[in-house]
Design an enzyme around this catalytic site. Structure first.
Site, mmCIF file in Angstrom:
data_model
loop_
_atom_site.group_PDB
_atom_site.id
_atom_site.type_symbol
_atom_site.label_atom_id
_atom_site.label_comp_id
_atom_site.label_asym_id
_atom_site.label_seq_id
_atom_site.Cartn_x
_atom_site.Cartn_y
_atom_site.Cartn_z
ATOM 1 N N PHE A 80 0.817 -1.213 0.000
ATOM 2 C CA PHE A 80 0.000 0.000 0.000
ATOM 3 C C PHE A 80 0.856 1.271 0.000
ATOM 4 O O PHE A 80 0.735 2.132 -0.886
ATOM 5 C CB PHE A 80 -0.933 -0.058 1.208
ATOM 6 N N GLY A 104 1.600 -7.796 -0.691
ATOM 7 C CA GLY A 104 1.746 -6.854 -1.790
ATOM 8 C C GLY A 104 1.112 -7.373 -3.069
ATOM 9 O O GLY A 104 0.766 -8.549 -3.190
ATOM 10 N N ALA A 156 9.034 -3.453 4.024
ATOM 11 C CA ALA A 156 8.552 -4.829 4.150
ATOM 12 C C ALA A 156 8.413 -5.191 5.623
ATOM 13 O O ALA A 156 9.345 -5.002 6.406
ATOM 14 C CB ALA A 156 9.515 -5.785 3.462
ATOM 15 N N TYR A 207 3.802 -6.556 17.709
ATOM 16 C CA TYR A 207 4.149 -5.772 16.511
ATOM 17 C C TYR A 207 4.994 -4.564 16.870
ATOM 18 O O TYR A 207 6.073 -4.337 16.307
ATOM 19 C CB TYR A 207 2.869 -5.338 15.790
#
Length: 301
Positions: free
Chosen positions: A11, A36, A73, A140
């Site tokens: 995105f 992706g 990434a 995360y």
């Protein structure tokens, strides 16, 4: 200028690639296409389908010898980070180390995409500054904070130039509602299908929404400025999820109702970022307000 964009079919990454090409740069993309989409990229772009954590990533960067590597990434799903923290660490920590290895060999500058998640909750709802305590509430944010530490130490160990960008909640055209998607994309998908808007928790949790095109401009600003430093990339404005739903329904000129579900583990209650440092050093300020950004998405502008 020759650059590499990891996650360049994603995105944010794909919009960054197009902006770089418009500048006249040569952009090479590394993306495993797990989230992706190669269709987001111009056909002429050199795309290498490689996992960031593979040793091949470091080798390829060393061979290309780009001036700058934009490392986007990552595993970004909050749910995945809670269920499978090892996968989160592999993508976000080992992947970053591979990119760092390549940058060391090639002599490249690294521009790293991090997150407001490294801070956890904003105490008292005040805007978070770069020096605010790092208390990630989910794997995360923790994996990104660990990656940041490796990057900062690489500057000391190897002299690797780098700039770290900590994004607020990014939204904009082309964002998928699943996988990498955020709440704006999820709301738009529900509106398109005429379904109630799903809200986790009471909806009074707040977020700082920054437009993807402003994020792209921050990355480009970091090419020449901000070496060795970290910067918040946000608007400094907090919007509740209920308030966001109200805005979306107003722009859609319809009411779809709300479906409240249990809150999710690891979600911060409040998050907004001060970008004063980015303004002073990078010369970057957000240019697209939430109202304007949402209006564009709904075709009102």
């Amino acid at each position: 200028m020759r650059v590499v964009v990891t996650g360049g079919a994603g995105f944010i990454g794909s919009r960054l690639v197009r902006a770089l090409l418009e500048r006249g740069d040569e952009a090479i993309v590394i993306d495993d296409l797990s989230t992706g989409n190669a269709g987001r990229l111009p056909a002429a772009v050199d795309l290498h389908r490689i996992h960031a954590e593979d040793a091949a990533t470091a080798k390829l960067i060393a061979e290309i010898r780009p001036q700058v590597v934009f490392h986007l990434a990552a595993q970004v799903g909050m749910g995945t980070s809670i269920r499978c923290p090892a996968e989160d660490g592999r993508s976000n920590v080992i992947g970053t180390l591979r990119v760092l290895e390549g940058c060391r060999e090639a002599g490249s500058k690294l521009v790293f995409s991090s997150t407001s998640g490294v801070y956890g909750d904003a105490a008292g709802g005040r805007p978070l500054r770069e020096a605010s305590p790092k208390k990630p509430s989910a794997p995360y944010g923790l994996s990104k904070w660990v990656a940041e530490q490796y990057i900062e130490h690489a500057g000391k160990w190897w002299g690797t130039p780098h700039t770290i960008l900590r994004y607020a909640n990014v939204y904009g055209p082309g964002q998928a509602a699943r996988g990498e998607g955020g709440v704006v994309a999820c709301f738009m998908e529900r509106i398109a299908s005429g379904q109630p808007l799903v809200i986790h928790g009471d909806g009074e949790q707040s977020r700082d929404f920054v437009h993807v095109d402003d994020v792209v401009k921050a990355n480009i600003a970091a090419i020449a400025e901000g070496d060795g430093e970290a910067f918040n990339i946000g608007t400094g404005i907090a919007t509740s999820i209920n308030g966001l739903a109200d805005r979306c329904e107003r722009l859609a000129a319809a009411s779809y109702g709300r479906l409240y579900e249990p809150g999710r583990s690891g979600d911060a209650r409040s998050s907004r970022l001060s970008s004063r440092k980015a303004a002073a050093v990078l010369g970057w300020k957000p240019a697209i307000s939430l109202e304007e950004g949402l209006s564009r998405l709904f075709g009102r502008k």
